[in-house]
Motif scaffolding. Structure first.
Motif, short mmCIF file in Angstrom:
data_model
loop_
_atom_site.label_atom_id
_atom_site.label_comp_id
_atom_site.label_asym_id
_atom_site.label_seq_id
_atom_site.Cartn_x
_atom_site.Cartn_y
_atom_site.Cartn_z
N THR A 58 0.83 -1.21 0.00
CA THR A 58 0.00 0.00 0.00
C THR A 58 0.86 1.26 0.00
N TRP A 59 1.96 1.24 0.76
CA TRP A 59 2.80 2.43 0.83
C TRP A 59 3.41 2.78 -0.51
N LEU A 60 3.72 1.78 -1.32
CA LEU A 60 4.30 2.02 -2.64
C LEU A 60 3.25 2.59 -3.60
N VAL A 61 2.07 1.99 -3.60
CA VAL A 61 0.99 2.49 -4.45
C VAL A 61 0.65 3.93 -4.07
N CYS A 62 0.64 4.21 -2.76
CA CYS A 62 0.22 5.52 -2.27
C CYS A 62 1.29 6.61 -2.38
N GLY A 63 2.51 6.24 -2.72
CA GLY A 63 3.55 7.25 -2.92
C GLY A 63 4.33 7.62 -1.68
N VAL A 64 4.35 6.75 -0.68
CA VAL A 64 5.20 7.01 0.49
C VAL A 64 6.64 6.80 0.02
N PRO A 65 7.48 7.83 0.10
CA PRO A 65 8.80 7.75 -0.51
C PRO A 65 9.74 6.71 0.09
N ASP A 66 9.53 6.38 1.34
CA ASP A 66 10.41 5.43 2.01
C ASP A 66 9.55 4.63 2.97
N PHE A 67 9.46 3.32 2.77
CA PHE A 67 8.55 2.54 3.61
C PHE A 67 8.91 2.59 5.07
N GLU A 73 0.51 4.07 10.35
CA GLU A 73 -0.41 4.37 9.26
C GLU A 73 0.31 5.27 8.26
N HIS A 74 -0.25 5.37 7.07
CA HIS A 74 0.32 6.30 6.10
C HIS A 74 -0.78 6.93 5.26
N GLU A 75 -0.47 8.08 4.69
CA GLU A 75 -1.40 8.78 3.81
C GLU A 75 -1.36 8.12 2.44
N CYS A 76 -2.31 8.50 1.60
CA CYS A 76 -2.33 7.99 0.23
C CYS A 76 -2.59 9.14 -0.73
N ASP A 77 -1.67 9.36 -1.64
CA ASP A 77 -1.81 10.40 -2.66
C ASP A 77 -3.00 10.05 -3.55
N ALA A 78 -3.98 10.94 -3.60
CA ALA A 78 -5.22 10.67 -4.33
C ALA A 78 -4.98 10.47 -5.82
N ALA A 79 -4.08 11.23 -6.42
CA ALA A 79 -3.81 11.09 -7.85
C ALA A 79 -3.17 9.74 -8.16
N ARG A 80 -2.23 9.31 -7.32
CA ARG A 80 -1.61 7.99 -7.52
C ARG A 80 -2.64 6.89 -7.37
N ALA A 81 -3.50 7.01 -6.34
CA ALA A 81 -4.53 5.99 -6.13
C ALA A 81 -5.46 5.90 -7.34
N ALA A 82 -5.85 7.04 -7.88
CA ALA A 82 -6.74 7.05 -9.05
C ALA A 82 -6.05 6.45 -10.28
N THR A 83 -4.77 6.76 -10.46
CA THR A 83 -4.01 6.19 -11.58
C THR A 83 -3.90 4.68 -11.44
N PHE A 84 -3.67 4.23 -10.22
CA PHE A 84 -3.56 2.80 -9.95
C PHE A 84 -4.88 2.09 -10.24
N ARG A 85 -5.97 2.64 -9.71
CA ARG A 85 -7.29 2.02 -9.93
C ARG A 85 -7.65 2.00 -11.42
N ALA A 86 -7.33 3.05 -12.14
CA ALA A 86 -7.62 3.09 -13.57
C ALA A 86 -6.81 2.02 -14.31
N ALA A 87 -5.54 1.86 -13.96
CA ALA A 87 -4.70 0.84 -14.60
C ALA A 87 -5.23 -0.56 -14.30
N LEU A 88 -5.67 -0.78 -13.07
CA LEU A 88 -6.26 -2.07 -12.72
C LEU A 88 -7.52 -2.32 -13.54
N ASP A 89 -8.40 -1.33 -13.56
CA ASP A 89 -9.68 -1.48 -14.26
C ASP A 89 -9.47 -1.75 -15.75
N GLU A 90 -8.56 -1.02 -16.36
CA GLU A 90 -8.33 -1.17 -17.80
C GLU A 90 -7.66 -2.49 -18.14
N SER A 91 -6.87 -3.03 -17.22
CA SER A 91 -6.18 -4.29 -17.48
C SER A 91 -7.01 -5.50 -17.08
N GLY A 92 -8.01 -5.28 -16.22
CA GLY A 92 -8.82 -6.38 -15.73
C GLY A 92 -8.16 -7.19 -14.62
#
Length: 198
Positions: A58-67, A73-92
């Protein structure tokens, strides 16, 4: 947790004709996963190669620079999360979230902190990131039977509350780090075996 073990047992007993493999690909050591701009093409290449899912922390997907930079807990960059979800959706592909309770190095040895971390990260994985499963690196290898049992009993409650299946990886520094620790939780009569019966 108990449901995951039952499902594995059922698969092990299934007739070969009843079994269909769904292979995920991990992102460990994959330079193509370092930049979100390449996620779509990489995931599409995985789908074309026959993979069904992808596992990523999760930390890598969310853009935490160093695990090691996040505590429990860690925050999640909304733009990275949206890009990730779109890539998942488009690839199936489906997503297996790798969840590290209280980070690395482990920020706390308290069971309650690990449970709170697990719940927060499982909710992030299930909601924002769309995970189908979370592979948990949870707890501490220095825990005895009682805290280990408490953690897994409470983890089962988190799984039920969040609605995301959890698997618990045997991993260094974590509650299932040794065969003896795993046996105490998994085997009937093990000192922490009652944790999964709840």
């Amino acid at each position: 947790t108990l449901a995951a073990l039952a499902a594995l047992a059922a698969l092990a007993c299934a007739e070969p004709a009843d079994f269909e493999a769904h292979l995920p690909r991990t992102t460990w050591g994959v330079p193509a996963f370092d930049e979100p701009g390449g996620w779509k093409a990489w995931m599409q290449s995985l789908a074309a190669a026959g993979y069904a899912g992808v596992e990523a922390p999760t930390w890598l997907v969310c853009g935490v620079p160093d695990f090691s930079a996040f505590g429990c807990e860690h925050e999640c960059d909304a733009a990275r999360a949206a890009t990730f979800r779109a890539a998942l959706d488009e690839s199936g592909l489906y997503y297996i979230a790798q969840v590290h309770t209280c980070g690395y190095p482990i920020a706390s040895g308290e069971v309650g902190d690990h449970v709170a971390s697990l719940e927060a990260l499982a909710r992030l994985a299930a909601g924002t990131l769309g995970a189908a499963l979370a592979n948990v690196h949870g707890g501490c290898d220095w825990w005895g039977d009682a805290p280990r049992a408490e953690f897994f009993a409470r983890a089962a409650a988190v799984e039920a509350a969040v609605g995301l299946p959890l698997s618990h990886e045997t991993h260094r520094m974590r509650a299932l780090a040794t065969p003896w620790a795993a046996a105490s939780v998994l085997l009937p009569g093990g000192a922490a075996a009652g944790a999964l019966a709840a």
